[in-house]
Design a protein around this motif. Structure first.
Motif, mmCIF file in Angstrom:
data_model
loop_
_atom_site.group_PDB
_atom_site.id
_atom_site.type_symbol
_atom_site.label_atom_id
_atom_site.label_comp_id
_atom_site.label_asym_id
_atom_site.label_seq_id
_atom_site.Cartn_x
_atom_site.Cartn_y
_atom_site.Cartn_z
ATOM 1 N N ALA A 10 0.803 -1.230 0.000
ATOM 2 C CA ALA A 10 0.000 0.000 0.000
ATOM 3 C C ALA A 10 0.832 1.274 0.000
ATOM 4 O O ALA A 10 2.053 1.254 0.184
ATOM 5 C CB ALA A 10 -0.868 -0.013 1.256
ATOM 6 N N PHE A 11 0.100 2.369 -0.159
ATOM 7 C CA PHE A 11 0.630 3.689 0.156
ATOM 8 C C PHE A 11 -0.045 4.146 1.448
ATOM 9 O O PHE A 11 -1.268 3.985 1.601
ATOM 10 C CB PHE A 11 0.291 4.709 -0.931
ATOM 11 N N ASP A 12 0.736 4.706 2.359
ATOM 12 C CA ASP A 12 0.193 5.239 3.614
ATOM 13 C C ASP A 12 0.560 6.708 3.749
ATOM 14 O O ASP A 12 1.638 7.129 3.324
ATOM 15 C CB ASP A 12 0.824 4.525 4.823
ATOM 16 N N ALA A 13 -0.318 7.465 4.383
ATOM 17 C CA ALA A 13 0.038 8.828 4.818
ATOM 18 C C ALA A 13 -0.225 8.858 6.317
ATOM 19 O O ALA A 13 -1.327 8.546 6.771
ATOM 20 C CB ALA A 13 -0.807 9.864 4.103
ATOM 21 N N SER A 47 -0.422 -10.467 -3.616
ATOM 22 C CA SER A 47 -1.071 -9.187 -3.350
ATOM 23 C C SER A 47 -1.304 -8.460 -4.666
ATOM 24 O O SER A 47 -1.142 -9.049 -5.747
ATOM 25 C CB SER A 47 -0.209 -8.346 -2.392
ATOM 26 N N VAL A 48 -1.671 -7.190 -4.560
ATOM 27 C CA VAL A 48 -1.959 -6.410 -5.760
ATOM 28 C C VAL A 48 -1.558 -4.950 -5.544
ATOM 29 O O VAL A 48 -1.717 -4.423 -4.435
ATOM 30 C CB VAL A 48 -3.469 -6.530 -6.131
ATOM 31 N N VAL A 49 -1.010 -4.332 -6.585
ATOM 32 C CA VAL A 49 -0.740 -2.885 -6.543
ATOM 33 C C VAL A 49 -1.181 -2.282 -7.871
ATOM 34 O O VAL A 49 -1.447 -2.998 -8.836
ATOM 35 C CB VAL A 49 0.762 -2.561 -6.323
ATOM 36 N N GLY A 50 -1.218 -0.948 -7.918
ATOM 37 C CA GLY A 50 -1.548 -0.260 -9.167
ATOM 38 C C GLY A 50 -0.274 0.100 -9.903
ATOM 39 O O GLY A 50 0.847 -0.132 -9.423
ATOM 40 N N GLU A 51 -0.496 0.748 -11.052
ATOM 41 C CA GLU A 51 0.628 1.147 -11.899
ATOM 42 C C GLU A 51 1.496 2.209 -11.221
ATOM 43 O O GLU A 51 2.660 2.400 -11.559
ATOM 44 C CB GLU A 51 0.039 1.714 -13.192
ATOM 45 N N ASP A 52 0.886 2.901 -10.221
ATOM 46 C CA ASP A 52 1.587 3.998 -9.549
ATOM 47 C C ASP A 52 2.594 3.513 -8.499
ATOM 48 O O ASP A 52 3.298 4.310 -7.888
ATOM 49 C CB ASP A 52 0.553 4.925 -8.863
ATOM 50 N N THR A 79 -2.942 2.095 -6.415
ATOM 51 C CA THR A 79 -2.630 1.242 -5.263
ATOM 52 C C THR A 79 -3.546 1.580 -4.079
ATOM 53 O O THR A 79 -3.958 2.735 -3.914
ATOM 54 C CB THR A 79 -1.143 1.477 -4.890
ATOM 55 N N PHE A 80 -3.822 0.593 -3.246
ATOM 56 C CA PHE A 80 -4.566 0.800 -1.991
ATOM 57 C C PHE A 80 -3.897 1.928 -1.197
ATOM 58 O O PHE A 80 -2.663 1.992 -1.104
ATOM 59 C CB PHE A 80 -4.518 -0.514 -1.186
ATOM 60 N N THR A 98 -9.548 5.498 3.820
ATOM 61 C CA THR A 98 -9.165 4.207 3.242
ATOM 62 C C THR A 98 -9.667 4.186 1.809
ATOM 63 O O THR A 98 -10.871 4.227 1.576
ATOM 64 C CB THR A 98 -9.810 3.025 4.021
ATOM 65 N N GLN A 99 -8.757 4.179 0.847
ATOM 66 C CA GLN A 99 -9.157 4.065 -0.572
ATOM 67 C C GLN A 99 -8.796 2.670 -1.035
ATOM 68 O O GLN A 99 -7.610 2.343 -1.165
ATOM 69 C CB GLN A 99 -8.385 5.070 -1.438
ATOM 70 N N LEU A 100 -9.803 1.835 -1.283
ATOM 71 C CA LEU A 100 -9.524 0.445 -1.643
ATOM 72 C C LEU A 100 -8.827 0.340 -3.007
ATOM 73 O O LEU A 100 -7.982 -0.521 -3.223
ATOM 74 C CB LEU A 100 -10.809 -0.373 -1.640
ATOM 75 N N ASN A 101 -9.202 1.184 -3.953
ATOM 76 C CA ASN A 101 -8.608 1.191 -5.302
ATOM 77 C C ASN A 101 -8.474 -0.230 -5.877
ATOM 78 O O ASN A 101 -9.481 -0.906 -6.009
ATOM 79 C CB ASN A 101 -7.263 1.936 -5.288
#
Ligand code: AMP
Length: 307
Positions: A10-13, A47-52, A79-80, A98-101
């Protein structure tokens, strides 16, 4: 012995009383894999991620020996993303967003050669996805560990309760144990949860340590008192990673060995919280782990006999 890890990448802030980060790499599976990699090089990730998602972060996992063949990269998707803010005591936090994306339509595919894993670590994720992974295993793993959080209890309690029937060890925090069992006393909560399926239960209490229960016994390990706690994010996942890594290295799933695994899990978590994100986990050495284990033994052990 091989470990199959499923969970968010994931990405976290994160915002803590000590600072704030923009999007940094996180996710339950990321922390689990990094922590477990100190004990075994047979870690397989689904797992899964986006293109970013940055290629370097995937490379960091590969460098630790993690097989990322089961990590799907979805073109054109994001990405989530999770953001959270810690309260002043650092033991509690609010989820801000929480953005599931990519998670929303994630269909986990366990590669053929991952399906006979001895240890299955179902990291924090949508319960239905955790179940889909379990269903793809060719033979029952020696130990199925499941970690989850309030977010999934709030939205998918029924699915979660169904999955628990096939889980050997559940790891949750004290608030989640209360929510799942509808009991305030953690002892009563543990009794109720152990009747839902898991043979073992770990209740994490942040800086106050962790309980390990089975039907007849209870063990408590304190957390290491630390001078600096910057960011507790990922502590629970690093704990789980240290625990499953140690179990797979020692090939022993008895209650006695689970006690040791809880201590190793606590040590890995203690490194994680000293810096933001995964920064510190990537820098631990065996020497540092051994030194903290010794501190633990000295701190928690006592002798009833007077000299
Ligand atoms: P922990 O502090 O051990 O509970 O784990 C924090 C990590 O969990 C962060 O890196 C987040 O990306 C991830 N996370 C936050 N919310 C969720 C969620 N609902 N499902 C799965 N992972 C999550």
């Amino acid at each position: 012995m091989s470990v199959l890890v499923v969970g968010t990448v994931a990405f976290d802030a994160i915002e803590t009383p000590f600072g704030k980060t923009d999007k940094i790499v996180g996710g339950a599976a990321t922390y689990i894999c990094l922590a477990a990699s100190f004990f075994t090089k047979k870690i397989n990730l689904v797992s899964v991620v986006g293109e970013d998602f940055p290629e370097q972060a995937i490379q960091d996992l590969k460098n630790k020996g993690v097989n990322t063949k089961g990590l799907q990269i979805k073109k054109g998707e994001k990405t989530f993303f999770w953001s959270g803010k810690y309260h002043n005591n650092m033991n509690t936090r609010d989820t801000l967003e929480t953005q599931l994306n990519v998670l929303e339509k994630f269909n986990p595919v366990v590669p053929e050669d991952f399906r006979e894993a001895e240890f299955l670590m179902l990291g924090n994720l949508m319960p239905s996805i955790q179940k889909k992974v379990l269903d793809q295993m060719k033979k029952p793993p020696r130990l199925v560990i499941l970690d989850t959080m309030n977010f999934w209890m709030d939205h998918f309690m029924e699915d979660l309760v169904m999955s628990l029937k096939n889980v050997d060890l559940l790891t949750i925090n004290d608030e989640e144990a209360r929510q799942l069992s509808e009991e305030y006393s953690l002892i009563k909560a543990a009794k109720k949860i152990l009747k839902m399926g898991p043979k073992y239960l770990i209740i994490k209490k942040g800086e106050h340590g962790a309980f390990l229960f089975d039907k007849n016994q209870v063990f408590f390990a304190p957390a290491l008192p630390l001078e600096d706690v910057f960011d507790p994010t990922g502590a629970g996942d690093s704990f789980a990673g240290g625990l499953v890594g140690y179990l797979s290295k020692t090939k022993d799933v008895s209650f006695e060995n689970l006690k040791r695994a809880v201590v190793y899990g606590s040590v890995l978590a203690s490194f994680c919280v000293e810096r933001f994100g995964t920064e510190q986990l990537k820098k631990i050495t065996q020497k540092k782990i051994d030194s903290r284990i010794n501190t633990f033994v000295e701190m928690a052990g006592f002798n009833l006999l007077k000299n």
